[in-house]
Design an enzyme around this catalytic site. Structure first.
Site, mmCIF file in Angstrom:
data_model
loop_
_atom_site.group_PDB
_atom_site.id
_atom_site.type_symbol
_atom_site.label_atom_id
_atom_site.label_comp_id
_atom_site.label_asym_id
_atom_site.label_seq_id
_atom_site.Cartn_x
_atom_site.Cartn_y
_atom_site.Cartn_z
ATOM 1 N N ASP A 251 47.532 43.040 46.228
ATOM 2 C CA ASP A 251 47.390 42.238 45.011
ATOM 3 C C ASP A 251 48.670 42.141 44.183
ATOM 4 O O ASP A 251 49.576 41.414 44.536
ATOM 5 C CB ASP A 251 46.209 42.786 44.201
ATOM 6 C CG ASP A 251 45.776 41.863 43.080
ATOM 7 O OD1 ASP A 251 46.444 40.836 42.875
ATOM 8 O OD2 ASP A 251 44.771 42.149 42.403
ATOM 9 N N HIS B 151 41.147 29.439 43.103
ATOM 10 C CA HIS B 151 41.589 30.698 42.479
ATOM 11 C C HIS B 151 40.443 31.584 42.002
ATOM 12 O O HIS B 151 40.401 32.774 42.273
ATOM 13 C CB HIS B 151 42.541 30.412 41.307
ATOM 14 C CG HIS B 151 43.064 31.655 40.638
ATOM 15 N ND1 HIS B 151 42.375 32.312 39.650
ATOM 16 C CD2 HIS B 151 44.180 32.372 40.844
ATOM 17 C CE1 HIS B 151 43.062 33.380 39.263
ATOM 18 N NE2 HIS B 151 44.166 33.436 39.975
ATOM 19 N N TYR C 226 50.039 30.869 44.590
ATOM 20 C CA TYR C 226 49.701 29.891 43.546
ATOM 21 C C TYR C 226 50.873 29.421 42.704
ATOM 22 O O TYR C 226 50.694 28.670 41.746
ATOM 23 C CB TYR C 226 48.563 30.387 42.667
ATOM 24 C CG TYR C 226 48.803 31.633 41.847
ATOM 25 C CD1 TYR C 226 49.415 31.572 40.605
ATOM 26 C CD2 TYR C 226 48.357 32.866 42.305
ATOM 27 C CE1 TYR C 226 49.593 32.713 39.846
ATOM 28 C CE2 TYR C 226 48.525 34.005 41.546
ATOM 29 C CZ TYR C 226 49.145 33.925 40.315
ATOM 30 O OH TYR C 226 49.318 35.058 39.573
ATOM 31 N N ARG D 56 48.058 39.963 31.845
ATOM 32 C CA ARG D 56 48.193 38.612 32.377
ATOM 33 C C ARG D 56 49.152 37.779 31.522
ATOM 34 O O ARG D 56 49.943 36.991 32.044
ATOM 35 C CB ARG D 56 46.821 37.938 32.452
ATOM 36 C CG ARG D 56 46.845 36.711 33.328
ATOM 37 C CD ARG D 56 45.474 36.075 33.415
ATOM 38 N NE ARG D 56 45.113 35.391 32.181
ATOM 39 C CZ ARG D 56 44.275 34.358 32.126
ATOM 40 N NH1 ARG D 56 43.695 33.901 33.227
ATOM 41 N NH2 ARG D 56 43.984 33.791 30.984
ATOM 42 N N HIS E 62 38.192 41.359 44.817
ATOM 43 C CA HIS E 62 37.716 42.332 43.817
ATOM 44 C C HIS E 62 36.184 42.490 43.878
ATOM 45 O O HIS E 62 35.720 43.543 44.259
ATOM 46 C CB HIS E 62 38.157 41.979 42.383
ATOM 47 C CG HIS E 62 39.618 41.719 42.249
ATOM 48 N ND1 HIS E 62 40.559 42.677 42.574
ATOM 49 C CD2 HIS E 62 40.320 40.620 41.848
ATOM 50 C CE1 HIS E 62 41.770 42.170 42.367
ATOM 51 N NE2 HIS E 62 41.651 40.936 41.933
ATOM 52 N N HIS F 263 45.172 40.466 50.390
ATOM 53 C CA HIS F 263 45.404 39.825 49.090
ATOM 54 C C HIS F 263 46.720 40.267 48.479
ATOM 55 O O HIS F 263 46.888 41.430 48.107
ATOM 56 C CB HIS F 263 44.251 40.166 48.142
ATOM 57 C CG HIS F 263 44.256 39.369 46.879
ATOM 58 N ND1 HIS F 263 44.027 38.016 46.857
ATOM 59 C CD2 HIS F 263 44.467 39.726 45.581
ATOM 60 C CE1 HIS F 263 44.085 37.579 45.614
ATOM 61 N NE2 HIS F 263 44.359 38.596 44.821
ATOM 62 N N HIS G 198 39.009 34.810 43.818
ATOM 63 C CA HIS G 198 38.808 35.961 42.916
ATOM 64 C C HIS G 198 37.410 35.866 42.315
ATOM 65 O O HIS G 198 36.999 34.784 41.893
ATOM 66 C CB HIS G 198 39.772 35.920 41.725
ATOM 67 C CG HIS G 198 41.215 36.122 42.043
ATOM 68 N ND1 HIS G 198 42.144 35.123 41.969
ATOM 69 C CD2 HIS G 198 41.910 37.226 42.391
ATOM 70 C CE1 HIS G 198 43.351 35.594 42.253
ATOM 71 N NE2 HIS G 198 43.240 36.876 42.517
HETATM 72 C C1 NGQ Z 1 46.400 36.445 39.648
HETATM 73 N N1 NGQ Z 1 45.533 38.517 38.853
HETATM 74 O O1 NGQ Z 1 45.992 35.436 40.227
HETATM 75 O O2 NGQ Z 1 47.492 36.952 39.867
HETATM 76 C C2 NGQ Z 1 45.488 37.089 38.646
HETATM 77 C C3 NGQ Z 1 45.928 36.733 37.255
HETATM 78 C C4 NGQ Z 1 44.712 34.713 36.507
HETATM 79 C C5 NGQ Z 1 44.419 39.212 38.977
HETATM 80 N N2 NGQ Z 1 43.297 38.588 38.890
HETATM 81 C C6 NGQ Z 1 45.994 35.246 36.991
HETATM 82 N N3 NGQ Z 1 44.462 40.507 39.173
HETATM 83 O O3 NGQ Z 1 43.694 35.377 36.629
HETATM 84 O O4 NGQ Z 1 44.711 33.612 35.983
HETATM 85 ZN ZN ZN Z 2 44.776 38.288 42.881
#
Ligand code: NGQ
Ligand code: ZN
Length: 465
Positions: free
Chosen positions: A333, A220, A134, A95, A282, A68, A245
């Protein structure tokens, strides 16, 4: 992009590598000759006599798969550690900063940042990366003329560094559970099912130009994808993996309960048909029942212990999950720090601190580093299609330890892995081979100078002015 790809196999494609010790699927072996044909292991001989002029390359491990990564986040490492004006910094405030970081940066910058991240992954012991990709649109949220523009840049960074690529195009459409409209900060991610299907087609075309790329899909999260969209997107994986996720934050668990009456992993277990193709990134917040059911489903837990600590996510119930027979892989990540051994250390330490024990994740009578390395190898391979070990037919993706480092002095076999994970060698890794070709020498990627120069330029463009 100007960086020349790591040379692929020359016309005469067979060669061999000799190691004093190597970690094979059956255990450690001595005087090992690994023959490589067309990038794959074609023969493994043990107890051989080294030929005159044949170099002893030291101690070999199979390279790990990084399940990841969001490569672009490498460029913000260390830039989100300042406390905000009001109390309550957390994942969500991080975020918001991450989203702001996306106001700039086009294809060239994203490729340059990704190349540095991928080079550092190779230096850190990862020979394949599952890139959870993404960023699809431009900084204004407009589609590039070519929907695969940025996926192509990820592939170019993989070609330029030599890392094995498992490309995971992300479907992202909503700001929250129940199909909420996306937020302005999410404009670079957004897709609909038709657009995503075209992106998948492009991704397969792009991946076909790499020697052993794998393509999967990445809805996602249950926040960003409705059940209908999930049902449409998952079959697009074909034989490839499905990554999502899940249950990283307690607020996400609560929002999912409010929306559906079920927790995220529970919902996926009940509705998504989890099996060995799936990787749940996670999966931090699990009930004992979810832990057992997820382990039994065969889905891999994509653990990202360094990022999970950095973002304040929580602690995964690793002891219970492993006891239930669960498989895990490691992810870097956010790429705030890129180091396979560091991920294993953070994972084991999180369990020691919460359980007040030692050697918590080791098999009975076995070394912690050795147990964790083997499990991360197996789970990482399952989730990405990466190498499962040094064996005939597998990609010749190898890591040789820098055995001259004092941290390794007097150690052998699994004690070397314990020292790698816990004793912090300054120079942990000497050489890395991808498909039998050297990509890291003396701890540095062979194209590091050029990759660094382009990264600095990209940072000026993304951060400057
Ligand atoms: C990500 N990060 O996709 O990078 C996410 C944040 C979101 C983590 N989940 C973006 N650690 O969750 O929309
Ligand atoms: Zn991620």
């Amino acid at each position: 992009m100007e960086v020349c790809p790591v040379p692929q196999s020359p016309p005469v494609t067979a060669h061999s590598l000799f190691f004093a010790r190597a970690l094979l699927p059956a255990g450690w072996a001595g005087d090992v000759r690994i023959s490589v044909t067309d990038g794959r292991v074609s023969q493994v001989e043990t107890g051989v006599v080294r030929a005159a002029g044949e170099a002893d390359l030291g101690v070999a491990l199979p390279g790990l798969s990084n399940v990841h990564s969001h490569a672009f986040q490498r460029a913000m490492a260390g830039l989100t550690e300042e406390r905000g004006p009001t109390a309550g910094d957390d994942f969500w405030s991080w975020r918001a900063l991450m989203y702001r970081f996306l106001d700039r940066g086009g294809p060239d910058e994203i490729e340059a940042i990704t190349a540095l991240a991928f080079a550092e992954m190779l230096e850190g012991g990862f020979t394949r990366v599952g890139e959870f990709h993404y960023l699809h649109n431009d900084p204004d949220g407009r589609s590039y003329g070519d929907p695969g523009e940025l996926a192509g840049r990820i592939a170019a960074a993989a070609a330029g560094t030599g890392i094995g690529l498992t490309l995971l195009p992300v479907f992202y459409a909503h700001a929250g559970f129940g199909g909420q409209p996306p937020a302005q900060g999410q404009r670079r991610f957004i897709n609909d099912v038709g657009g995503f299907s075209r992106l998948m087609e492009e991704s397969r075309r792009i991946a076909a130009a790499l020697p052993d790329a794998v393509v999967g899909v990445a809805p996602h999260s249950l926040r960003a994808v409705t059940p209908e969209e999930l049902a449409a997107v998952v079959p697009m994986a074909g034989d490839g993996p499905v990554h999502i996720h899940a249950a990283e934050q307690t607020k996400e668990v609560q929002d999912c309960l409010d929306w559906s009456g079920a927790r995220p992993v529970q919902w996926l277990l009940d509705h998504a048909g989890l099996d060995r193709r799936w990787c749940l990134i996670h999966a931090t917040h699990l009930t004992p029942d979810e832990t057992k059911r997820m382990a039994a489903s065969g889905a891999v837990a994509g653990l990202c212990p360094v990022t999970e600590a950095n973002l304040g996510d929580g602690v995964f119930p690793a002891v219970e999950f492993l006891e239930a027979g669960g498989a895990f892989g490691l992810g870097t990540d956010s790429n705030v720090l890129i180091d396979a051994a560091g991920e294993l250390r953070a994972l084991e330490y999180s369990q020691r601190l919460t359980r007040r024990g030692r050697a918590v994740l080791a098999d009975p009578g076995a070394s912690t580093g050795g147990t964790l390395y083997r499990r991360a190898l197996a789970g990482g391979a399952q989730a990405t299609g990466g190498t499962t070990g040094i064996a005939v037919g597998e990609a010749a993706d190898l890591v040789a330890l820098e055995t001259d480092d004092l941290a390794y002095a007097g150690r052998r076999d699994d004690a070397l892995l314990d020292s790698l994970v816990f004793a912090g060698p300054k120079r942990a890794i000497r050489t890395v081979w991808r498909r039998g070709r050297v990509v890291v020498e003396n701890g540095r990627h062979v194209h590091r100078a050029a990759i660094e120069a382009r990264y600095r330029k990209a940072l000026d463009a993304v951060l400057g002015g």
